[in-house]
Design a protein around this motif. Structure first.
Motif, PDB file in Angstrom:
ATOM      1  N   ILE A 210       0.835  -1.210   0.000  1.00 21.50           N
ATOM      2  CA  ILE A 210       0.000   0.000   0.000  1.00 21.50           C
ATOM      3  C   ILE A 210       0.868   1.259   0.000  1.00 21.50           C
ATOM      4  CG2 ILE A 210      -1.677   1.297   1.385  1.00 21.50           C
ATOM      5  CD1 ILE A 210      -2.712  -1.558   2.284  1.00 21.50           C
ATOM      6  N   THR A 211       1.903   1.278   0.864  1.00 21.62           N
ATOM      7  CA  THR A 211       2.741   2.483   0.912  1.00 21.62           C
ATOM      8  C   THR A 211       3.530   2.643  -0.388  1.00 21.62           C
ATOM      9  OG1 THR A 211       4.405   1.204   2.112  1.00 21.62           O
ATOM     10  CG2 THR A 211       2.986   2.630   3.421  1.00 21.62           C
ATOM     11  N   TRP A 212       3.939   1.523  -0.968  1.00 25.43           N
ATOM     12  CA  TRP A 212       4.714   1.567  -2.221  1.00 25.43           C
ATOM     13  C   TRP A 212       3.860   2.116  -3.359  1.00 25.43           C
ATOM     14  CZ3 TRP A 212       9.863   0.740  -2.432  1.00 25.43           C
ATOM     15  CH2 TRP A 212      10.460   0.586  -3.683  1.00 25.43           C
ATOM     16  N   PHE A 213       2.634   1.607  -3.472  1.00 22.67           N
ATOM     17  CA  PHE A 213       1.746   2.063  -4.542  1.00 22.67           C
ATOM     18  C   PHE A 213       1.397   3.544  -4.379  1.00 22.67           C
ATOM     19  CE2 PHE A 213      -0.259  -2.362  -5.464  1.00 22.67           C
ATOM     20  CZ  PHE A 213       0.925  -2.748  -6.044  1.00 22.67           C
ATOM     21  N   ASN A 214       1.143   3.935  -3.131  1.00 22.87           N
ATOM     22  CA  ASN A 214       0.743   5.323  -2.909  1.00 22.87           C
ATOM     23  C   ASN A 214       1.893   6.307  -3.123  1.00 22.87           C
ATOM     24  OD1 ASN A 214      -1.736   4.311  -2.386  1.00 22.87           O
ATOM     25  ND2 ASN A 214      -1.668   4.592  -0.177  1.00 22.87           N
ATOM     26  N   LEU A 215       3.120   5.780  -3.084  1.00 23.75           N
ATOM     27  CA  LEU A 215       4.269   6.652  -3.320  1.00 23.75           C
ATOM     28  C   LEU A 215       4.592   6.800  -4.805  1.00 23.75           C
ATOM     29  CD1 LEU A 215       6.993   6.007  -0.619  1.00 23.75           C
ATOM     30  CD2 LEU A 215       5.993   8.183  -1.261  1.00 23.75           C
ATOM     31  N   THR A 216       4.109   5.861  -5.640  1.00 25.23           N
ATOM     32  CA  THR A 216       4.508   5.921  -7.062  1.00 25.23           C
ATOM     33  C   THR A 216       4.237   7.261  -7.725  1.00 25.23           C
ATOM     34  OG1 THR A 216       2.695   4.368  -7.334  1.00 25.23           O
ATOM     35  CG2 THR A 216       4.853   3.668  -8.143  1.00 25.23           C
ATOM     36  N   PRO A 217       3.080   7.911  -7.490  1.00 28.99           N
ATOM     37  CA  PRO A 217       2.885   9.198  -8.179  1.00 28.99           C
ATOM     38  C   PRO A 217       3.947  10.227  -7.803  1.00 28.99           C
ATOM     39  CG  PRO A 217       0.868   8.504  -7.079  1.00 28.99           C
ATOM     40  CD  PRO A 217       1.940   7.557  -6.661  1.00 28.99           C
ATOM     41  N   THR A 218       4.508  10.110  -6.587  1.00 33.14           N
ATOM     42  CA  THR A 218       5.552  11.037  -6.160  1.00 33.14           C
ATOM     43  C   THR A 218       6.889  10.679  -6.802  1.00 33.14           C
ATOM     44  OG1 THR A 218       4.393  10.970  -4.064  1.00 33.14           O
ATOM     45  CG2 THR A 218       6.461  12.164  -4.105  1.00 33.14           C
ATOM     46  N   ALA A 219       7.149   9.368  -6.887  1.00 34.01           N
ATOM     47  CA  ALA A 219       8.435   8.921  -7.425  1.00 34.01           C
ATOM     48  C   ALA A 219       8.472   9.029  -8.941  1.00 34.01           C
ATOM     49  CB  ALA A 219       8.713   7.482  -6.995  1.00 34.01           C
ATOM     50  N   MET A 220       7.295   8.890  -9.576  1.00 33.09           N
ATOM     51  CA  MET A 220       7.262   8.834 -11.029  1.00 33.09           C
ATOM     52  C   MET A 220       6.112   9.721 -11.526  1.00 33.09           C
ATOM     53  SD  MET A 220       7.209   5.333 -13.193  1.00 33.09           S
ATOM     54  CE  MET A 220       5.508   4.964 -12.762  1.00 33.09           C
ATOM     55  N   VAL A 221       6.471  10.812 -12.178  1.00 37.20           N
ATOM     56  CA  VAL A 221       5.435  11.711 -12.696  1.00 37.20           C
ATOM     57  C   VAL A 221       5.109  11.277 -14.131  1.00 37.20           C
ATOM     58  CG1 VAL A 221       4.902  14.083 -13.344  1.00 37.20           C
ATOM     59  CG2 VAL A 221       6.159  13.609 -11.238  1.00 37.20           C
ATOM     60  N   VAL A 222       3.845  10.901 -14.346  1.00 33.35           N
ATOM     61  CA  VAL A 222       3.436  10.440 -15.675  1.00 33.35           C
ATOM     62  C   VAL A 222       2.741  11.589 -16.395  1.00 33.35           C
ATOM     63  CG1 VAL A 222       2.133   8.684 -16.936  1.00 33.35           C
ATOM     64  CG2 VAL A 222       3.130   8.133 -14.713  1.00 33.35           C
ATOM     65  N   ARG A 223       3.160  11.831 -17.635  1.00 32.64           N
ATOM     66  CA  ARG A 223       2.515  12.901 -18.409  1.00 32.64           C
ATOM     67  C   ARG A 223       1.903  12.320 -19.673  1.00 32.64           C
ATOM     68  NH1 ARG A 223       6.612  16.123 -16.234  1.00 32.64           N
ATOM     69  NH2 ARG A 223       5.727  17.895 -15.124  1.00 32.64           N
ATOM     70  N   VAL A 224       0.694  12.751 -19.972  1.00 33.00           N
ATOM     71  CA  VAL A 224       0.053  12.375 -21.232  1.00 33.00           C
ATOM     72  C   VAL A 224      -0.274  13.663 -21.973  1.00 33.00           C
ATOM     73  CG1 VAL A 224      -1.942  11.272 -22.288  1.00 33.00           C
ATOM     74  CG2 VAL A 224      -0.857  10.209 -20.317  1.00 33.00           C
ATOM     75  N   ARG A 225       0.251  13.823 -23.170  1.00 31.36           N
ATOM     76  CA  ARG A 225       0.116  15.039 -23.980  1.00 31.36           C
ATOM     77  C   ARG A 225       0.461  16.286 -23.154  1.00 31.36           C
ATOM     78  NH1 ARG A 225      -5.227  13.343 -25.656  1.00 31.36           N
ATOM     79  NH2 ARG A 225      -5.001  11.726 -27.230  1.00 31.36           N
ATOM     80  N   GLY A 226       1.582  16.176 -22.441  1.00 31.63           N
ATOM     81  CA  GLY A 226       2.058  17.340 -21.692  1.00 31.63           C
ATOM     82  C   GLY A 226       1.334  17.608 -20.390  1.00 31.63           C
ATOM     83  N   LYS A 227       0.264  16.863 -20.135  1.00 31.07           N
ATOM     84  CA  LYS A 227      -0.471  17.093 -18.887  1.00 31.07           C
ATOM     85  C   LYS A 227      -0.140  16.010 -17.888  1.00 31.07           C
ATOM     86  CE  LYS A 227      -4.535  19.883 -19.747  1.00 31.07           C
ATOM     87  NZ  LYS A 227      -5.988  19.884 -19.903  1.00 31.07           N
ATOM     88  N   ARG A 228       0.021  16.426 -16.635  1.00 31.67           N
ATOM     89  CA  ARG A 228       0.340  15.459 -15.598  1.00 31.67           C
ATOM     90  C   ARG A 228      -0.890  14.609 -15.267  1.00 31.67           C
ATOM     91  NH1 ARG A 228       3.388  16.273  -9.778  1.00 31.67           N
ATOM     92  NH2 ARG A 228       2.990  14.156  -9.117  1.00 31.67           N
ATOM     93  N   VAL A 229      -0.690  13.283 -15.317  1.00 31.01           N
ATOM     94  CA  VAL A 229      -1.773  12.370 -14.964  1.00 31.01           C
ATOM     95  C   VAL A 229      -2.013  12.485 -13.459  1.00 31.01           C
ATOM     96  CG1 VAL A 229      -2.476   9.944 -14.923  1.00 31.01           C
ATOM     97  CG2 VAL A 229      -1.133  10.809 -16.840  1.00 31.01           C
ATOM     98  N   PRO A 230      -3.285  12.653 -13.037  1.00 34.98           N
ATOM     99  CA  PRO A 230      -3.566  12.812 -11.603  1.00 34.98           C
ATOM    100  C   PRO A 230      -3.007  11.654 -10.773  1.00 34.98           C
ATOM    101  CG  PRO A 230      -5.534  13.183 -12.895  1.00 34.98           C
ATOM    102  CD  PRO A 230      -4.487  12.735 -13.849  1.00 34.98           C
ATOM    103  N   ASP A 231      -2.521  11.984  -9.570  1.00 30.82           N
ATOM    104  CA  ASP A 231      -1.912  10.995  -8.680  1.00 30.82           C
ATOM    105  C   ASP A 231      -2.817   9.785  -8.449  1.00 30.82           C
ATOM    106  OD1 ASP A 231       0.113  12.744  -8.564  1.00 30.82           O
ATOM    107  OD2 ASP A 231      -0.030  13.191  -6.410  1.00 30.82           O
ATOM    108  N   LYS A 232      -4.109  10.062  -8.314  1.00 28.95           N
ATOM    109  CA  LYS A 232      -5.029   8.970  -7.991  1.00 28.95           C
ATOM    110  C   LYS A 232      -5.072   7.926  -9.102  1.00 28.95           C
ATOM    111  CE  LYS A 232      -8.124  10.623  -4.484  1.00 28.95           C
ATOM    112  NZ  LYS A 232      -9.259  11.516  -4.236  1.00 28.95           N
ATOM    113  N   ILE A 233      -4.941   8.392 -10.347  1.00 29.51           N
ATOM    114  CA  ILE A 233      -4.986   7.450 -11.469  1.00 29.51           C
ATOM    115  C   ILE A 233      -3.702   6.624 -11.526  1.00 29.51           C
ATOM    116  CG2 ILE A 233      -5.090   7.284 -14.003  1.00 29.51           C
ATOM    117  CD1 ILE A 233      -7.027   9.637 -13.931  1.00 29.51           C
TER     118      ILE A 233
END
Lengths: 138, 116
Positions: free
Chosen positions: A92-115
């Motif tokens: 759980i802690t690992w998954f919840n940290l992924t948006p912080t460790a890895m910023v995903v962008r689609v067409r220049g927009k940051r994918v929301p952390d929750k997704i």
């Protein structure tokens, strides 16, 4: 995790207050942090248990039967229950940290952390299902 | 030397953490609780021997054992370092942690090689 600044035995002494080894019990966030860091012990424990099972498998049917009988002992069931809870906490802690460790962008927009975090959970359920299917299909 | 190794060790930490996060709960739940307690039928010795004949399964088992051990080595090293403030034992702790992960990896490789 701190950067390793090199400690030398005859280091010039600057003023530093001694910190208790139990500093992490004073605050919930700190306790959670230390519990999260301690999940690694149970990760290693399970990796070794898994390896032990493979060794028993390699040693033949009798060794393997002995191994599976041992897993039914209260001691092992207790260890496995505690280890399972810690490993779950790691997941759980690992998954919840992924948006912080890895910023995903689609067409220049940051994918929301929750997704980003949510997609981890979906893949987790799928992988767990596949493993369970392979091991239980008989 | 250590400066050059650090990014590599960090990659092992993060790969191992990811593998453990995705796959350890299901393996631990089945192998440690559901099968021993009889909630689900455990696979037989012959079925498991058959399964590990497949090279992909052996590769999977190798990765699933080895990388989480390096995840532990890296994380536990800093847990000891920060938690117990063992600043003067930095080198010894690092050698013991990564050394243990290396030994585990070697035993896993040897075991899986002989399981074929």
């Amino acid at each position: 995790m701190s950067d390793l600044s090199h400690h030398t035995r005859y280091h010039p002494r600057w003023y530093r207050r001694r910190m208790s080894v139990w500093w992490w019990l004073k605050n919930r966030a700190y306790s959670k942090f230390v519990l999260r860091e301690l999940t690694s012990v149970f990760v290693a424990l399970f990796a070794i248990l898994f390896l032990w099972q493979l060794r028993a498998l390699a040693h033949g049917p009798d060794a393997y039967a002995q191994f599976t009988a041992r897993l039914k002992a209260p001691l092992f069931l207790t260890i496995d229950t505690v280890a399972f809870l810690f490993v779950l906490f790691h997941t759980i802690t690992w998954f919840n940290l992924t948006p912080t460790a890895m910023v995903v962008r689609v067409r220049g927009k940051r994918v929301p952390d929750k997704i980003v975090a949510g997609s981890n959970y979906i893949v987790w359920v799928l992988l767990s299902g596949i493993v369970a299917w392979i091991l239980t299909r008989g | 030397m250590t400066e050059r190794l650090t990014p590599f060790l960090w990659i092992l930490f993060s790969l191992g953490g990811t593998i453990a996060a995705f796959l350890f709960p299901v393996h631990l739940f089945l192998g440690g609780l559901a099968f021993p307690l009889g909630w689900l039928d455990a696979p037989s010795y012959e079925a498991l021997r058959g399964l590990v004949q497949h090279p992909v399964v052996r590769l999977y088992l190798f990765v699933v054992i080895s990388l989480p051990l390096f995840h532990w080595a890296h994380r536990f090293r800093y847990t000891l370092y920060d938690g117990l403030q063992l600043y003067h034992l930095t080198v010894l702790i690092a050698v013991l942690c990564y050394g243990a992960a290396l030994v585990g990896t070697a035993v896993a490789a040897y075991t899986l090689w002989n399981l074929a």
